[in-house]
Design a protein around this motif. Structure first.
Motif, mmCIF file in Angstrom:
data_model
loop_
_atom_site.group_PDB
_atom_site.id
_atom_site.type_symbol
_atom_site.label_atom_id
_atom_site.label_comp_id
_atom_site.label_asym_id
_atom_site.label_seq_id
_atom_site.Cartn_x
_atom_site.Cartn_y
_atom_site.Cartn_z
ATOM 1 N N LEU A 151 0.822 -1.207 0.000
ATOM 2 C CA LEU A 151 0.000 0.000 0.000
ATOM 3 C C LEU A 151 0.857 1.257 0.000
ATOM 4 N N ARG A 152 1.967 1.192 0.701
ATOM 5 C CA ARG A 152 2.867 2.357 0.780
ATOM 6 C C ARG A 152 3.712 2.507 -0.477
ATOM 7 N N GLU A 153 4.380 1.439 -0.883
ATOM 8 C CA GLU A 153 5.349 1.518 -1.974
ATOM 9 C C GLU A 153 4.694 1.556 -3.349
ATOM 10 N N ALA A 154 3.698 0.724 -3.563
ATOM 11 C CA ALA A 154 3.112 0.603 -4.899
ATOM 12 C C ALA A 154 1.959 1.569 -5.138
ATOM 13 N N PHE A 155 1.275 1.964 -4.068
ATOM 14 C CA PHE A 155 0.086 2.788 -4.249
ATOM 15 C C PHE A 155 0.174 4.145 -3.561
ATOM 16 N N GLY A 156 1.285 4.410 -2.890
ATOM 17 C CA GLY A 156 1.519 5.733 -2.323
ATOM 18 C C GLY A 156 0.600 6.115 -1.178
ATOM 19 N N TYR A 157 0.047 5.156 -0.473
ATOM 20 C CA TYR A 157 -0.817 5.460 0.666
ATOM 21 C C TYR A 157 0.010 6.043 1.807
ATOM 22 N N GLY A 158 -0.539 7.006 2.511
ATOM 23 C CA GLY A 158 0.084 7.508 3.722
ATOM 24 C C GLY A 158 -0.165 6.545 4.866
ATOM 25 N N HIS A 159 0.621 6.665 5.926
ATOM 26 C CA HIS A 159 0.475 5.735 7.046
ATOM 27 C C HIS A 159 -0.891 5.858 7.711
ATOM 28 N N ARG A 160 -1.450 7.059 7.726
ATOM 29 C CA ARG A 160 -2.782 7.229 8.305
ATOM 30 C C ARG A 160 -3.825 6.469 7.488
ATOM 31 N N ASP A 161 -3.705 6.555 6.158
ATOM 32 C CA ASP A 161 -4.649 5.844 5.293
ATOM 33 C C ASP A 161 -4.484 4.330 5.426
ATOM 34 N N ILE A 162 -3.223 3.884 5.514
ATOM 35 C CA ILE A 162 -2.968 2.445 5.675
ATOM 36 C C ILE A 162 -3.566 1.958 6.989
ATOM 37 N N ALA A 163 -3.427 2.765 8.034
ATOM 38 C CA ALA A 163 -4.001 2.401 9.330
ATOM 39 C C ALA A 163 -5.510 2.217 9.217
ATOM 40 N N GLY A 164 -6.153 3.079 8.420
ATOM 41 C CA GLY A 164 -7.590 2.960 8.224
ATOM 42 C C GLY A 164 -7.962 1.706 7.454
ATOM 43 N N VAL A 165 -7.146 1.341 6.461
ATOM 44 C CA VAL A 165 -7.416 0.147 5.665
ATOM 45 C C VAL A 165 -7.289 -1.118 6.514
ATOM 46 N N LEU A 166 -6.264 -1.153 7.361
ATOM 47 C CA LEU A 166 -5.953 -2.365 8.115
ATOM 48 C C LEU A 166 -6.503 -2.353 9.540
ATOM 49 N N ASN A 167 -7.133 -1.249 9.925
ATOM 50 C CA ASN A 167 -7.678 -1.121 11.280
ATOM 51 C C ASN A 167 -6.580 -1.274 12.331
ATOM 52 N N LEU A 168 -5.466 -0.587 12.079
ATOM 53 C CA LEU A 168 -4.340 -0.576 13.002
ATOM 54 C C LEU A 168 -4.034 0.865 13.388
ATOM 55 N N SER A 169 -3.173 1.047 14.371
ATOM 56 C CA SER A 169 -2.747 2.400 14.712
ATOM 57 C C SER A 169 -1.722 2.884 13.692
ATOM 58 N N GLU A 170 -1.633 4.181 13.534
ATOM 59 C CA GLU A 170 -0.663 4.742 12.599
ATOM 60 C C GLU A 170 0.757 4.394 13.028
ATOM 61 N N ALA A 171 1.021 4.429 14.329
ATOM 62 C CA ALA A 171 2.360 4.101 14.830
ATOM 63 C C ALA A 171 2.717 2.657 14.506
ATOM 64 N N ASN A 172 1.750 1.769 14.628
ATOM 65 C CA ASN A 172 1.994 0.355 14.316
ATOM 66 C C ASN A 172 2.301 0.185 12.839
ATOM 67 N N CYS A 173 1.581 0.912 11.976
ATOM 68 C CA CYS A 173 1.821 0.824 10.536
ATOM 69 C C CYS A 173 3.225 1.315 10.185
ATOM 70 N N ARG A 174 3.653 2.381 10.821
ATOM 71 C CA ARG A 174 5.012 2.881 10.572
ATOM 72 C C ARG A 174 6.054 1.844 10.965
ATOM 73 N N GLN A 175 5.836 1.192 12.103
ATOM 74 C CA GLN A 175 6.771 0.169 12.564
ATOM 75 C C GLN A 175 6.795 -1.019 11.604
ATOM 76 N N LEU A 176 5.617 -1.450 11.160
ATOM 77 C CA LEU A 176 5.529 -2.565 10.216
ATOM 78 C C LEU A 176 6.204 -2.217 8.893
ATOM 79 N N TYR A 177 6.038 -0.985 8.451
ATOM 80 C CA TYR A 177 6.654 -0.558 7.194
ATOM 81 C C TYR A 177 8.179 -0.558 7.309
ATOM 82 N N ARG A 178 8.696 -0.008 8.391
ATOM 83 C CA ARG A 178 10.162 0.008 8.585
ATOM 84 C C ARG A 178 10.717 -1.406 8.589
ATOM 85 N N ARG A 179 10.027 -2.306 9.274
ATOM 86 C CA ARG A 179 10.482 -3.693 9.346
ATOM 87 C C ARG A 179 10.457 -4.340 7.961
ATOM 88 N N ALA A 180 9.395 -4.078 7.201
ATOM 89 C CA ALA A 180 9.273 -4.658 5.860
ATOM 90 C C ALA A 180 10.370 -4.139 4.943
#
Length: 303
Positions: A127-156
């Motif tokens: 969602l971040r790399e291929a579709f340019g979603y912001g972390h807030r938008d990704i959090a909404g898609v996955l029903n996660l916190s924005e901070a968690n999405c940032r952590q998951l993205y860094r790890r990925a």
């Protein structure tokens, strides 16, 4: 469903298919996920959907996450190396390919790397790399916190960046190398093949237990060349070798008449071929086979 609602879904369909394919690595499963999304769309309260594209992305992503959980188990039991299904991309099936980043996002090499990620990490990354979603938008898609999405993205990113597969030469050079490989293979030019292969080249064959294929990677220039010599009889037996754009890059396509038999994707390094991934499992060539049969004359570079 009204025709207007169906037309609106159709407008979003290519983007949804591209998302599902990047998440699943399977064109047929991506088609199934998009069809399931269509069924949910047709039964939804349209007045409650403020942003159709975002709503569909959430539905498709979560459908794919459910599939990924079972897919991981299936791939652990898969016979031989598992590779993603090839997709011809010159027709825009997986979305725009104007930039190197867009092509990289659907490359066979990257899709293989994404198998290292957990399903949620993969969703965040795509969602971040291929579709340019912001972390807030990704959090909404996955029903996660924005901070968690940032952590998951860094790890990925860290897990994907451990491989040099993402540094590719110019498109012209890629096409030139693949054309040279096809010509050398077609003519049985062993010396020519050796010059095109890296000393530590690795060759993967995905037959899935359905057709004869090496069940372990073949490593080393001399070993790969011997393997190719062993398969030369197949080429002489009616196979045509051509070049086409697959997953955003030039690939070898083996076919007999209009039947697709194999698709080989190449990973290049320092001007030579470092990795080759070949899909020969007929189940994985169904979608690409439909595309191949539908191609207009000239859609595949024939020689």
């Amino acid at each position: 469903m009204t025709s207007g609602t169906a037309e609106e879904f159709t407008a979003h369909r290519p983007r949804m298919f591209g998302l599902a394919y990047r998440l699943l690595g399977s064109a047929e499963e991506a088609e199934d996920a998009v069809q399931d999304a269509y069924l949910r769309w047709s039964g939804a309260d349209r007045a409650a959907i403020e942003h159709p594209g975002a709503w569909l992305a959430r539905v498709v992503t979560n459908l794919c996450l459910n599939r990924l959980t079972s897919a991981r188990v299936q791939r652990e039991q898969y016979v031989g190396p598992w590779l993603p299904e090839p997709v011809f991309t010159q027709d825009g099936s997986l979305g725009p390919m104007e930039s190197a980043e867009q092509r990289d996002a659907v490359s066979t090499a990257l899709l293989v790397l994404l198998e290292r990620l957990t399903p949620t990490e993969r969703a965040v990354y795509v969602l971040r790399e291929a579709f340019g979603y912001g972390h807030r938008d990704i959090a909404g898609v996955l029903n996660l916190s924005e901070a968690n999405c940032r952590q998951l993205y860094r790890r990925a990113v860290q897990r994907v960046a451990t491989c040099d597969a993402r540094f590719t030469p110019a498109a012209e050079r890629q096409h030139e190398l693949v054309e040279s490989f096809v010509m050398a293979a077609r003519e049985g030019d062993l010396a020519g093949l050796e010059k095109l292969l890296a000393k530590d080249v690795t060759w993967w064959s995905d037959g899935g237990g359905k057709v004869t294929a090496a069940r372990r990677p073949i490593v080393g220039r001399e070993t790969v060349v011997r393997f190719l010599v062993g398969g030369a009889q197949r080429f002489a037996g009616g196979w045509d070798l051509t070049v086409a754009e697959v997953n955003g890059a030039p690939a070898l396509v083996a076919h007999a008449a209009e039947q697709l038999i194999a698709v080989a994707s190449f990973e290049l390094r320092d001007g030579v071929i470092a990795r080759v991934r070949v899909v020969v499992n007929p189940d994985k060539l169904v979608f690409a086979g439909w595309q191949f049969a539908a191609m207009a004359p000239g859609g595949v570079a024939r020689g």
